[in-house]
Structures are given as structure tokens and as C-alpha cells.
Motif scaffolding. Structure first.
Motif, short mmCIF file in Angstrom:
data_model
loop_
_atom_site.label_atom_id
_atom_site.label_comp_id
_atom_site.label_asym_id
_atom_site.label_seq_id
_atom_site.Cartn_x
_atom_site.Cartn_y
_atom_site.Cartn_z
N GLY A 105 0.85 -1.19 0.00
CA GLY A 105 0.00 0.00 0.00
C GLY A 105 0.88 1.24 0.00
O GLY A 105 2.00 1.22 0.50
N HIS A 106 0.39 2.30 -0.58
CA HIS A 106 1.21 3.49 -0.73
C HIS A 106 0.32 4.70 -0.96
O HIS A 106 -0.88 4.57 -1.21
N HIS A 107 0.92 5.86 -0.90
CA HIS A 107 0.29 7.10 -1.34
C HIS A 107 1.39 8.08 -1.67
O HIS A 107 2.53 7.93 -1.23
N LEU A 108 1.06 9.05 -2.47
CA LEU A 108 1.98 10.10 -2.85
C LEU A 108 1.46 11.38 -2.21
O LEU A 108 0.29 11.72 -2.37
N GLY A 109 2.29 12.06 -1.43
CA GLY A 109 1.87 13.26 -0.72
C GLY A 109 2.33 14.51 -1.43
O GLY A 109 3.51 14.66 -1.72
N PHE A 110 1.40 15.42 -1.71
CA PHE A 110 1.70 16.68 -2.38
C PHE A 110 1.66 17.81 -1.36
O PHE A 110 0.62 18.07 -0.75
N TYR A 111 2.79 18.50 -1.20
CA TYR A 111 2.85 19.65 -0.30
C TYR A 111 2.26 20.86 -1.02
O TYR A 111 2.60 21.13 -2.18
N VAL A 112 1.39 21.61 -0.32
CA VAL A 112 0.80 22.83 -0.88
C VAL A 112 0.98 23.97 0.11
O VAL A 112 1.02 23.76 1.32
N ASP A 113 1.08 25.19 -0.42
CA ASP A 113 1.22 26.36 0.44
C ASP A 113 -0.11 26.79 1.03
O ASP A 113 -0.18 27.20 2.18
N ASP A 114 -1.19 26.73 0.24
CA ASP A 114 -2.51 27.16 0.70
C ASP A 114 -3.41 25.93 0.75
O ASP A 114 -4.04 25.56 -0.25
N PHE A 115 -3.46 25.31 1.89
CA PHE A 115 -4.17 24.04 2.06
C PHE A 115 -5.66 24.16 1.74
O PHE A 115 -6.21 23.36 0.98
N ASP A 116 -6.32 25.16 2.31
CA ASP A 116 -7.77 25.31 2.10
C ASP A 116 -8.09 25.52 0.63
O ASP A 116 -9.05 24.95 0.11
N ALA A 117 -7.31 26.35 -0.05
CA ALA A 117 -7.55 26.59 -1.48
C ALA A 117 -7.34 25.31 -2.28
O ALA A 117 -8.09 25.03 -3.23
N ALA A 118 -6.35 24.50 -1.91
CA ALA A 118 -6.08 23.25 -2.62
C ALA A 118 -7.23 22.25 -2.44
O ALA A 118 -7.64 21.58 -3.40
N VAL A 119 -7.76 22.14 -1.22
CA VAL A 119 -8.89 21.23 -0.98
C VAL A 119 -10.11 21.71 -1.77
O VAL A 119 -10.78 20.90 -2.43
N GLN A 120 -10.39 23.00 -1.74
CA GLN A 120 -11.52 23.55 -2.51
C GLN A 120 -11.35 23.26 -3.99
O GLN A 120 -12.30 22.91 -4.68
N TYR A 121 -10.15 23.44 -4.49
CA TYR A 121 -9.86 23.20 -5.90
C TYR A 121 -10.13 21.75 -6.26
O TYR A 121 -10.78 21.46 -7.28
N LEU A 122 -9.62 20.80 -5.46
CA LEU A 122 -9.85 19.38 -5.74
C LEU A 122 -11.34 19.07 -5.78
O LEU A 122 -11.81 18.38 -6.70
N ARG A 123 -12.07 19.55 -4.81
CA ARG A 123 -13.51 19.30 -4.78
C ARG A 123 -14.19 19.90 -6.01
O ARG A 123 -15.08 19.28 -6.60
N ALA A 124 -13.78 21.08 -6.43
CA ALA A 124 -14.36 21.72 -7.61
C ALA A 124 -14.05 20.94 -8.89
O ALA A 124 -14.81 20.99 -9.85
N GLN A 125 -12.94 20.19 -8.86
CA GLN A 125 -12.56 19.36 -10.00
C GLN A 125 -13.27 18.01 -9.99
O GLN A 125 -13.04 17.18 -10.86
#
Length: 184
Positions: A105-125
Motif C-alpha cells: 500500500g502506498h500514497h503520494l503526498g503533495f505539499y501545498v502552500d494554501d491548504f484550504d484553497a487546494a482542498v476547494q480546488y480538488l472538490r471543484a474538479q
């Protein structure tokens, strides 16, 4: 200020992780996801790769001799290791990604500067975000926020951010590598 990190004895000349590889069920769809949604850049591709003398694939790639790598593609994604995506063709192939709790099992972790904006973006996609973000307020990971999300084919990925560092860093003689500060 800490001295530059010096790895302990091990692999002679070790510099770090150059790339991570994943097998995907549909290379075109995976490329669209990593380029169009995540923001990575496809750099080059190879393939097809298949067994020429009967034992090359098992000897070199630990897969059945009949396996064919239709194509593999290398990507760069911000600051951090490169990654490659493989699309194989072989009888009996397991098409379901392993869960985090499964061996391999694995995952790839992406570091982001603006966490809330990144989560919103993913959901919008239309990306499936698993649960709500976890905010660490104590212990060695204090200051870190993270959440898992899934690719369209079910592979687990993670968003992570700790813009003010993590709790362990104050007294640590060695710090984990941080893509927000790649030179440290």
C-alpha cells in the motif's frame, strides 16, 4: 541553524529519491489527471517494452515474461522527486490499487502552500476527498494539516501543509526534507 543533512552510511553516493513509479490502468486518463488536475508536467515517454528473449521481463522487472509495458511516462511535479507512470498489459493483472493497510500500500503526498484553497480546488474538479482535513496541534507533527484524496482509478494521494514547520523541528538534529524549502 542546523548543519546540512549528512546521510548515515548506506548506499555509496546516495543523494536522495530520484523518482517513484506507479502502474495505472489507463495511461492517457492518468496523464490528464496528473497534468490537468494536479499540475504536473509530462517530460518524456518510452515504450513499448516487452520480453525479447523469454526471461528479460521477470529478470529485470519482476513481472511475468508475457507482460508488456505499453508505455511509461516521466513527470515533474513542483519541487520533489520525479515520478513515472506505467501501463502494463498482462493476463491476470490485478486492476484494483492496494489499500494503505495492504502490503505494498502506498500514497503520494503533495505539499501545498494554501491548504484550504487546494482542498476547494480538488472538490471543484470532482476529486473525491476522503473525510475532512486533519489538523495536528500537538506531538511531533504539530502544525501539519493533511487529507487523503483519490485518483479516478482509486489510487490514494495526500495533500499536506505545514507552513510554520512541525513540532519535532525545534530540537531535532535532523529535519525531514521539505519541498517548501528544497535547499535545506
Amino acid at each position: 541553524m542546523h548543519a546540512p543533512y549528512q546521510p548515515p552510511a548506506g548506499l555509496p553516493g546516495l543523494r536522495g529519491v530520484e523518482h517513484v513509479g506507479f502502474t495505472v490502468p489507463d495511461l492517457e486518463a492518468a496523464t490528464r489527471f496528473f497534468v490537468d488536475v494536479i499540475g504536473c508536467t509530462q517530460v518524456y515517454s518510452l515504450g513499448p517494452i516487452q520480453d525479447r528473449d523469454g526471461d528479460w521481463m521477470p529478470r529485470h522487472m519482476n513481472v511475468p515474461a508475457s507482460a508488456v509495458v505499453r508505455e511509461l511516462r516521466f513527470f515533474r511535479c513542483g519541487h520533489g522527486p520525479n515520478f513515472e507512470l506505467f501501463e502494463y498489459e498482462v493476463d491476470g493483472q490485478v486492476m484494483q490499487p492496494p489499500r494503505n493497510c495492504d502490503v505494498g500500500g502506498h500514497h503520494l503526498g503533495f505539499y501545498v502552500d494554501d491548504f484550504d484553497a487546494a482542498v476547494q480546488y480538488l472538490r471543484a474538479q470532482g476529486v473525491r476527498v476522503l473525510g475532512e482535513p486533519t489538523v495536528r496541534t500537538s506531538g511531533p507533527s504539530a502544525g501539519q494539516t493533511w487529507v487523503y484524496f483519490l485518483t479516478p482509478w482509486g489510487m490514494q494521494l495526500e495533500l499536506v501543509s505545514f507552513p510554520h514547520g512541525k513540532g519535532y523541528e525545534r530540537d531535532a538534529p535532523v529535519k525531514l526534507w521539505n519541498p517548501a524549502c528544497p535547499a535545506q
